[in-house]
Design a protein around this motif. Structure first.
Motif, short mmCIF file in Angstrom:
data_model
loop_
_atom_site.label_atom_id
_atom_site.label_comp_id
_atom_site.label_asym_id
_atom_site.label_seq_id
_atom_site.Cartn_x
_atom_site.Cartn_y
_atom_site.Cartn_z
N GLY A 26 1.03 -1.42 -0.02
CA GLY A 26 -0.01 0.08 -0.05
C GLY A 26 0.82 1.34 0.00
N CYS A 27 0.24 2.58 -0.02
CA CYS A 27 0.81 3.61 -0.32
C CYS A 27 1.22 4.29 1.27
CB CYS A 27 0.00 4.68 -0.83
SG CYS A 27 1.01 6.19 -1.06
N ARG A 28 2.68 4.24 1.54
CA ARG A 28 3.07 4.63 2.76
C ARG A 28 2.75 6.06 2.98
NH1 ARG A 28 7.71 6.50 5.46
NH2 ARG A 28 8.25 5.21 7.45
N ILE A 29 2.05 6.38 3.98
CA ILE A 29 1.62 7.62 4.31
C ILE A 29 2.25 8.31 5.68
CG2 ILE A 29 -0.28 9.30 4.85
CD1 ILE A 29 -0.26 8.26 2.13
N SER A 30 3.36 9.03 5.70
CA SER A 30 3.99 9.36 7.06
C SER A 30 4.01 10.69 7.32
CB SER A 30 5.65 9.08 6.85
OG SER A 30 6.15 9.50 6.05
N GLU A 49 -16.52 4.85 0.49
CA GLU A 49 -16.37 3.49 1.10
C GLU A 49 -14.86 3.42 2.11
OE1 GLU A 49 -17.06 0.21 -1.37
OE2 GLU A 49 -14.92 0.34 -2.10
N PRO A 50 -14.72 2.69 2.94
CA PRO A 50 -13.47 2.60 3.57
C PRO A 50 -12.32 1.83 2.88
CG PRO A 50 -15.20 1.26 4.96
CD PRO A 50 -15.66 1.81 3.67
N PHE A 51 -11.23 2.18 3.28
CA PHE A 51 -10.11 1.74 2.72
C PHE A 51 -9.14 0.74 3.60
CE2 PHE A 51 -10.65 6.15 1.28
CZ PHE A 51 -10.46 6.01 -0.27
N THR A 52 -8.49 -0.10 2.94
CA THR A 52 -7.63 -1.09 3.65
C THR A 52 -6.48 -0.15 4.17
OG1 THR A 52 -8.41 -2.90 2.36
CG2 THR A 52 -6.26 -3.31 3.43
N PHE A 53 -6.15 -0.72 5.64
CA PHE A 53 -4.95 0.17 6.13
C PHE A 53 -4.24 -1.06 6.96
CE2 PHE A 53 -7.17 0.20 9.97
CZ PHE A 53 -6.30 0.06 11.01
N VAL A 54 -2.92 -0.95 7.03
CA VAL A 54 -2.09 -1.48 7.97
C VAL A 54 -1.22 -0.32 8.57
CG1 VAL A 54 -2.01 -3.68 6.62
CG2 VAL A 54 -0.07 -2.20 6.10
N VAL A 55 -0.61 -0.48 9.81
CA VAL A 55 0.50 0.12 10.47
C VAL A 55 1.50 -0.84 10.25
CG1 VAL A 55 1.36 1.45 12.45
CG2 VAL A 55 -1.28 1.44 11.85
N LEU A 61 1.73 4.47 8.55
CA LEU A 61 0.39 4.02 7.92
C LEU A 61 0.54 3.72 6.34
CD1 LEU A 61 -2.79 4.14 8.34
CD2 LEU A 61 -2.72 6.56 7.61
N ARG A 62 -0.29 2.72 6.05
CA ARG A 62 -0.12 2.38 4.46
C ARG A 62 -1.55 1.99 4.23
NH1 ARG A 62 4.62 0.73 6.81
NH2 ARG A 62 6.62 0.68 5.34
N LEU A 63 -2.09 2.61 3.12
CA LEU A 63 -3.19 2.65 2.64
C LEU A 63 -3.45 2.13 1.17
CD1 LEU A 63 -4.20 6.46 3.66
CD2 LEU A 63 -5.18 4.30 4.72
N GLY A 83 -6.57 -2.96 9.56
CA GLY A 83 -8.07 -2.84 9.46
C GLY A 83 -8.83 -2.14 8.28
N GLU A 84 -9.77 -1.26 8.70
CA GLU A 84 -10.38 -0.71 7.61
C GLU A 84 -10.59 0.92 8.08
OE1 GLU A 84 -13.91 -2.68 5.99
OE2 GLU A 84 -12.87 -4.07 5.04
N ILE A 85 -10.47 1.75 7.16
CA ILE A 85 -10.57 3.20 7.34
C ILE A 85 -11.21 4.01 6.70
CG2 ILE A 85 -8.19 3.82 6.57
CD1 ILE A 85 -7.69 5.44 9.18
N GLY A 86 -11.99 5.10 6.99
CA GLY A 86 -12.64 5.94 6.09
C GLY A 86 -12.26 7.21 6.63
N PHE A 87 -12.68 8.05 5.57
CA PHE A 87 -12.15 9.79 5.68
C PHE A 87 -13.36 10.43 5.41
CE2 PHE A 87 -8.19 7.18 4.69
CZ PHE A 87 -7.53 7.28 5.77
N VAL A 88 -13.24 11.75 6.06
CA VAL A 88 -14.48 12.67 5.66
C VAL A 88 -13.68 14.01 5.77
CG1 VAL A 88 -15.15 12.87 7.86
CG2 VAL A 88 -16.76 13.29 6.24
N ARG A 89 -14.20 14.88 4.84
CA ARG A 89 -13.65 16.31 4.96
C ARG A 89 -14.45 16.97 5.82
NH1 ARG A 89 -8.94 18.85 3.19
NH2 ARG A 89 -9.61 20.75 2.09
N GLU A 90 -13.82 17.78 6.93
CA GLU A 90 -14.52 18.54 7.96
C GLU A 90 -13.73 19.66 7.95
OE1 GLU A 90 -14.59 16.27 11.35
OE2 GLU A 90 -16.35 14.80 10.90
#
Length: 173
Positions: A26-30, A49-55, A61-63, A83-90
């Motif tokens: 997955g894409c490494r996000i640091s 919908e949620p994304f797949t993630f791992v730490v 974080l990798r998405l 697990g799974e993770i979802g994002f929202v713009r707030e």
């Protein structure tokens, strides 16, 4: 255990791990900038919908898209959570709207939240105070089947044996 916390070995189907190719994780996000670049490339359908993630064991974080296997997102390596993770713009910034430890390939304990929280904090994302959906995994000492415990019923769905109260999915730990 790693210096950061418990690490989880992949315990899912061997053919899924065998299909992982070097460099296909997955894409490494640091950082916030890396997350901003990554999220800008997501379609409206993906964001719905949620994304797949791992730490990873490096704490990053990798998405990956939701239907990606966690072991592929991790590049076949051990993780600190998955697990799974979802994002929202707030209010003009991105935040985590939902996050779970739902990964039947790694079966991370709910205690892995601290590693997820640390990775999200490192990226500067607003987040909940814990998993919004906790999944309790146990391995049956009788038949060795991997179980998801529902409603605190610690009984194996495969053979009816009692399941332990403590996380035990990886027999090597």
């Amino acid at each position: 255990m790693s210096a950061r916390g418990r690490s989880y070995r992949y315990v899912g189907p061997v053919e899924l791990k065998a299909a992982v190719r070097p460099g296909s994780g997955g894409c490494r996000i640091s950082s916030a900038a890396e997350f901003g670049d990554w999220i800008a490339g997501r379609s409206a359908a993906e964001l719905a919908e949620p994304f797949t993630f791992v730490v990873g064991t490096d704490g990053a974080l990798r998405l990956a898209p939701r239907r990606s296997e966690h072991v592929a997102c991790a590049g076949g390596t051990m993780v600190l959570s998955a697990g799974e993770i979802g994002f929202v713009r707030e209010a003009g910034r991105w935040a985590v709207s939902e996050v779970s430890n739902q990964s039947t390939g790694y079966c991370p304990d709910i205690g892995s939240w601290s590693e997820v929280a640390r990775a999200l904090d490192d990226v500067g994302l607003e987040r909940p105070s814990g998993f919004t959906h906790e999944v309790v995994f146990r391995r049956c000492p009788g038949c060795q089947g991997h179980n998801i415990v529902r409603e605190d019923d610690f009984v194996c769905v495969f053979c009816g044996s009692d399941l332990p109260e403590m996380w035990n999915v990886d027999p090597t730990t």
